[in-house]
Design an enzyme around this catalytic site. Structure first.
Site, PDB file in Angstrom:
ATOM      1  N   ASP A  95      58.585   9.194  13.481  1.00  0.00           N
ATOM      2  CA  ASP A  95      59.020  10.101  12.416  1.00  0.00           C
ATOM      3  C   ASP A  95      60.173  10.980  12.857  1.00  0.00           C
ATOM      4  O   ASP A  95      60.294  11.323  14.028  1.00  0.00           O
ATOM      5  CB  ASP A  95      57.864  11.019  12.002  1.00  0.00           C
ATOM      6  CG  ASP A  95      56.762  10.270  11.295  1.00  0.00           C
ATOM      7  OD1 ASP A  95      56.466  10.631  10.163  1.00  0.00           O
ATOM      8  OD2 ASP A  95      56.218   9.319  11.872  1.00  0.00           O
ATOM      9  N   LYS A  96      61.003  11.370  11.907  1.00  0.00           N
ATOM     10  CA  LYS A  96      62.071  12.332  12.173  1.00  0.00           C
ATOM     11  C   LYS A  96      61.522  13.749  12.080  1.00  0.00           C
ATOM     12  O   LYS A  96      61.768  14.576  12.940  1.00  0.00           O
ATOM     13  CB  LYS A  96      63.212  12.145  11.171  1.00  0.00           C
ATOM     14  CG  LYS A  96      64.313  13.173  11.313  1.00  0.00           C
ATOM     15  CD  LYS A  96      65.403  12.975  10.277  1.00  0.00           C
ATOM     16  CE  LYS A  96      66.448  14.074  10.371  1.00  0.00           C
ATOM     17  NZ  LYS A  96      67.498  13.909   9.375  1.00  0.00           N
TER      18      LYS A  96
END
Length: 133
Positions: A95-96
């Site tokens: 995930d960012k």
């Protein structure tokens, strides 16, 4: 398929009816990066030995947030003088919008070597055993 069912599935979740007569509990998920943490664990610790011909890699453990896996790969590509960001190994996308601890690898034959890789908000936590010597 009726027009009614085609429209119903397009409604945002906030406009859909509850499954029960009680109200929801409220709250927000992942309001901040710090609310979601991922720490990548390696099955085997890198030992720095050449186990596939001359294919030895430096393994770097990096903490990042608000940056994609690809963004870090591109910074490492530049820092190590590699021809493509795909030369930087990774165990999958993460995930960012989270605090991520992730491992990256670069070939030991890299044309140049930067100890202080410019990673912006990201931080190199530690090289793994057997590299950077």
């Amino acid at each position: 398929m009726s027009d009614m069912s085609a429209v119903a599935w397009m409604q945002p979740p906030s406009q859909l009816p509850y499954a029960t007569a009680t109200d929801g509990v409220g709250g927000r998920l992942k309001a901040k990066c710090e609310h979601f943490r991922v720490t990548e664990l390696l099955r085997n610790a890198p030992d720095g030995k050449r186990d596939r011909g001359d294919a030895c890699h430096y393994v770097l453990r990096i903490r990042r947030q608000n940056r994609t896996t690809e963004w870090v790969r591109r910074r490492l590509q530049e820092a190590f003088g590699l021809s493509s960001y795909r030369d930087v190994g990774v165990c999958g996308q993460k995930d960012k919008r989270a605090v991520i601890v992730q491992h990256f690898s670069v070939p030991s034959f890299s044309p140049k070597f930067e100890r202080n890789v410019p990673l912006g908000e990201c931080k190199m936590l530690a090289p793994c055993r057997g590299d950077l010597e």
